[in-house]
Enzyme design. Structure first.
Site, PDB file in Angstrom:
ATOM      1  N   TYR A  69      85.442  43.083  71.446  1.00 35.46           N
ATOM      2  CA  TYR A  69      84.518  43.651  70.462  1.00 35.46           C
ATOM      3  C   TYR A  69      84.537  42.780  69.224  1.00 35.46           C
ATOM      4  O   TYR A  69      85.606  42.355  68.781  1.00 35.46           O
ATOM      5  CB  TYR A  69      84.922  45.095  70.095  1.00 35.46           C
ATOM      6  N   GLU A  71      82.095  43.290  66.281  1.00 33.52           N
ATOM      7  CA  GLU A  71      81.041  43.701  65.340  1.00 33.52           C
ATOM      8  C   GLU A  71      81.290  43.069  63.980  1.00 33.52           C
ATOM      9  O   GLU A  71      82.435  42.924  63.546  1.00 33.52           O
ATOM     10  CB  GLU A  71      81.016  45.225  65.221  1.00 33.52           C
ATOM     11  N   ASP A 246      57.401  34.573  67.160  1.00 30.01           N
ATOM     12  CA  ASP A 246      58.211  34.907  68.328  1.00 30.01           C
ATOM     13  C   ASP A 246      58.002  33.788  69.352  1.00 30.01           C
ATOM     14  O   ASP A 246      56.998  33.741  70.050  1.00 30.01           O
ATOM     15  CB  ASP A 246      57.747  36.261  68.885  1.00 30.01           C
ATOM     16  N   THR A 275      64.034  34.110  72.777  1.00 31.15           N
ATOM     17  CA  THR A 275      65.006  34.314  73.842  1.00 31.15           C
ATOM     18  C   THR A 275      65.689  32.971  74.061  1.00 31.15           C
ATOM     19  O   THR A 275      65.187  31.935  73.624  1.00 31.15           O
ATOM     20  CB  THR A 275      64.338  34.718  75.174  1.00 31.15           C
ATOM     21  N   LYS A 278      64.377  31.429  78.682  1.00 29.14           N
ATOM     22  CA  LYS A 278      63.089  31.052  79.300  1.00 29.14           C
ATOM     23  C   LYS A 278      62.996  29.524  79.301  1.00 29.14           C
ATOM     24  O   LYS A 278      63.864  28.880  79.887  1.00 29.14           O
ATOM     25  CB  LYS A 278      61.955  31.763  78.574  1.00 29.14           C
ATOM     26  N   ARG A 284      70.827  34.479  79.462  1.00 27.43           N
ATOM     27  CA  ARG A 284      69.906  35.563  79.112  1.00 27.43           C
ATOM     28  C   ARG A 284      70.315  36.140  77.752  1.00 27.43           C
ATOM     29  O   ARG A 284      71.406  36.679  77.604  1.00 27.43           O
ATOM     30  CB  ARG A 284      69.992  36.640  80.203  1.00 27.43           C
TER      31      ARG A 284
HETATM   32  C1  PLP Z   1      60.129  37.632  77.049  1.00 25.41           C
HETATM   33  C2  PLP Z   1      59.650  37.946  75.679  1.00 25.41           C
HETATM   34  C3  PLP Z   1      60.325  38.851  74.855  1.00 25.41           C
HETATM   35  C4  PLP Z   1      61.431  39.758  75.352  1.00 25.41           C
HETATM   36  O1  PLP Z   1      62.542  39.168  75.834  1.00 25.41           O
HETATM   37  P1  PLP Z   1      63.642  40.059  76.613  1.00 25.41           P
HETATM   38  O2  PLP Z   1      64.841  39.183  76.604  1.00 25.41           O
HETATM   39  O3  PLP Z   1      63.073  40.336  77.955  1.00 25.41           O
HETATM   40  O4  PLP Z   1      63.857  41.304  75.822  1.00 25.41           O
HETATM   41  C5  PLP Z   1      59.882  39.006  73.556  1.00 25.41           C
HETATM   42  N1  PLP Z   1      58.836  38.316  73.093  1.00 25.41           N
HETATM   43  C6  PLP Z   1      58.135  37.454  73.853  1.00 25.41           C
HETATM   44  C7  PLP Z   1      56.969  36.734  73.270  1.00 25.41           C
HETATM   45  C8  PLP Z   1      58.514  37.251  75.177  1.00 25.41           C
HETATM   46  O5  PLP Z   1      57.805  36.426  75.948  1.00 25.41           O
END
Ligand code: PLP
Length: 483
Positions: A69, A71, A246, A275, A278, A284
């Site tokens: 942990y 935090e 994002d 993220t 990707k 992840r």
């Molecule tokens: C995939 C994605 C997310 C969410 O990611 P997770 O790890 O699945 O929660 C948020 N914003 C965009 C633009 C995404 O493509």
């Protein structure tokens, strides 16, 4: 040839032994883990949000860091004994700052959605709570009277967010009503031009001027083009909005310096969320980059939104970000974009309609209505032939968000296996082969169906054989042997 260089014997014996340990407790989990590798190796993975992390990243996640942990923040934890977590969290943040050229990085969010929620609350804390407390002449929320606290809570609930609509390629967390972001904010959405499928910056500016959002969100999950973040920032400044980008989908292209100048979000956004799994090809997880101005608010992600971080994943983020700082990663990122071009060209020359007539990122969005199919039918037929894609809405989709009229494909995963432009031209041919040979089916009562389909005899086998040839030429994790 894959571009993860690693010692096959070493990695093979690490996994063989790990699986033996797992099998001694629950053999079915070990078996499913083996089978998952076999399945991933055998499938033509075109899911635009997926990738294959390196063995170093994967192995980093399987450690006792998971048991801790931690935090709080580096050097300032609510738990004892966090010195090693401090080391890996500080390393991950340092690599992220250096990789992206940002002033501040926060690597605790567990996922992209966590990163977005944390960023939203950080922006609310910075833009709404802090001025409100200063105005009331108090230092902390705890010093407010119950009546003032109620007023502040009311303020939080009345802020405005402008994000890209889901059917134009935006994400659920950008103000979609069924998502928490659509409920915590008074939201409006911007779309794309119905003719071109492109973001219309003038229309966006007009909408922003009328709506006056506190937060303007830029970013997408299914838009096949680059964005101009300089323009987005100009619009945000004109209306006094915080610009949040994002980059969950395209972080790898930013890290690999494919998106530079006005297409690089870091110099223009106040806050960038992402993220790590990707196109960036890490574990992840999620993370946030911010300017010095927003850093103190983002740093309060725990306890504001998050609980304990995932130290094993933060350690893996440090490894992945270190990988992304290499020249090899830059070549990889450029290949993602080049391959998407080749795939788009291959589809268009075989008479497939693409949203925006092409791509300049890692995503290609097919409008399969020209084949007389829904996205659902196309997705199922492709899957039957071993081609893994996902259905997606196209702008102003007549079939709605469930059946859709589109198929989204992306190049990051197969590019990690070493596929080049010539292979992606073959992939285009295989996709078109399936779509041309698929007919819409009927319901059991004989009525037209948006889900069932009929794939002509022999096509699935033929396409599977052709994909197997490509996949054998570019094995996933070559040298990793579990037998
Ligand atoms: C995939 C994605 C997310 C969410 O990611 P997770 O790890 O699945 O929660 C948020 N914003 C965009 C633009 C995404 O493509």
């Amino acid at each position: 040839m894959s571009d993860h260089p690693f010692n096959g014997d070493l990695v093979s014996s690490a996994y063989q032994q790990a699986l033996e340990v797992i099998a001694s407790v629950e053999p079915r989990v070990a078996e499913a883990t083996r089978q998952e590798l076999a399945d991933q190796r055998a499938s033509l993975k075109l899911i635009a949000s997926e990738n294959y992390a390196s063995p170093a990243v994967l192995l980093t996640m399987g450690s006792w860091f998971s048991d801790k942990y931690a935090e709080g923040t580096v050097g300032h934890r609510f738990y004892a004994g966090c010195q090693n977590v401090d080391t890996v969290e500080a390393l991950a943040a340092e690599h992220a700052r250096e990789l992206f050229g940002s002033e501040y990085a926060y690597v605790q969010p567990h996922s992209g959605i966590d990163a977005n929620l944390t960023a939203y609350w950080a922006i609310l804390a910075h833009r709404v709570e802090s001025p409100w407390l200063a105005n009331a002449g108090v230092k902390s929320m705890n010093d407010l009277s119950e009546a003032d606290w109620e007023k502040l809570r009311h303020e939080f609930g009345n802020q405005r967010l402008l994000g890209m609509s889901l059917d134009a390629g935006g994400h659920l967390t950008h103000g979609f009503r069924p998502n928490i972001s659509g409920k915590m904010f008074h939201q409006q959405q911007y779309g794309t031009d119905p003719e071109t499928g492109l973001v219309d910056y003038d229309a966006l500016r007009a909408k922003a001027k009328e709506f006056k959002p506190l937060i303007l969100v830029a970013g997408y999950s299914a838009y096949p083009r680059r964005l101009n973040f300089a323009k987005m920032r100009e619009i945000a400044d004109e209306v006094g909005a915080t610009l949040m980008v994002d980059m969950a989908h395209f972080a790898g292209l930013v890290a690999g310096k494919v998106f530079t100048g006005d297409e690089d979000p870091i110099p223009f956004a106040h806050v960038v969320t992402s993220t790590s799994h990707k196109s960036l090809r890490g574990p992840r997880g999620g993370f946030i980059l911010a300017t010095e101005e927003y850093a103190p608010s983002v740093d309060r992600g725990c306890p504001m939104v998050l609980g304990g971080p995932l130290p094993h994943v933060m350690a893996a983020k440090a490894v992945a970000f270190a990988e992304a700082r290499t020249p090899e990663f830059r070549s990889y990122a450029q290949a993602i974009a080049d391959n998407a071009h080749a795939l788009a060209d291959g589809l268009m020359k075989r008479d497939t309609r693409l949203v925006t007539d092409g791509t300049d990122n890692h995503i290609v969005l097919l409008d399969v209505s020209s084949f007389g199919l829904t996205g659902r039918q196309a997705e199922s037929a492709l899957l039957e032939a071993g081609v893994v894609t996902n259905r997606n809405s196209v702008p102003a989709d007549p079939n709605g968000a469930w059946y859709t009229s589109g198929i989204r494909v992306g190049t990051p995963a197969l590019t990690s296996r070493g596929f080049g432009a010539a292979e992606f031209d073959v992939v285009a041919e295989l996709i078109v082969e399936v779509l041309r040979n698929t007919q819409p089916g009927t319901t059991s009562a004989g009525a037209p169906s948006k889900a069932s389909y009929v794939l002509a005899d022999g096509v699935a086998d033929k396409v599977r054989a052709a994909s197997a040839e490509l996949l054998d030429k570019h094995p996933l994790y070559p040298g990793l042997d579990l037998s």
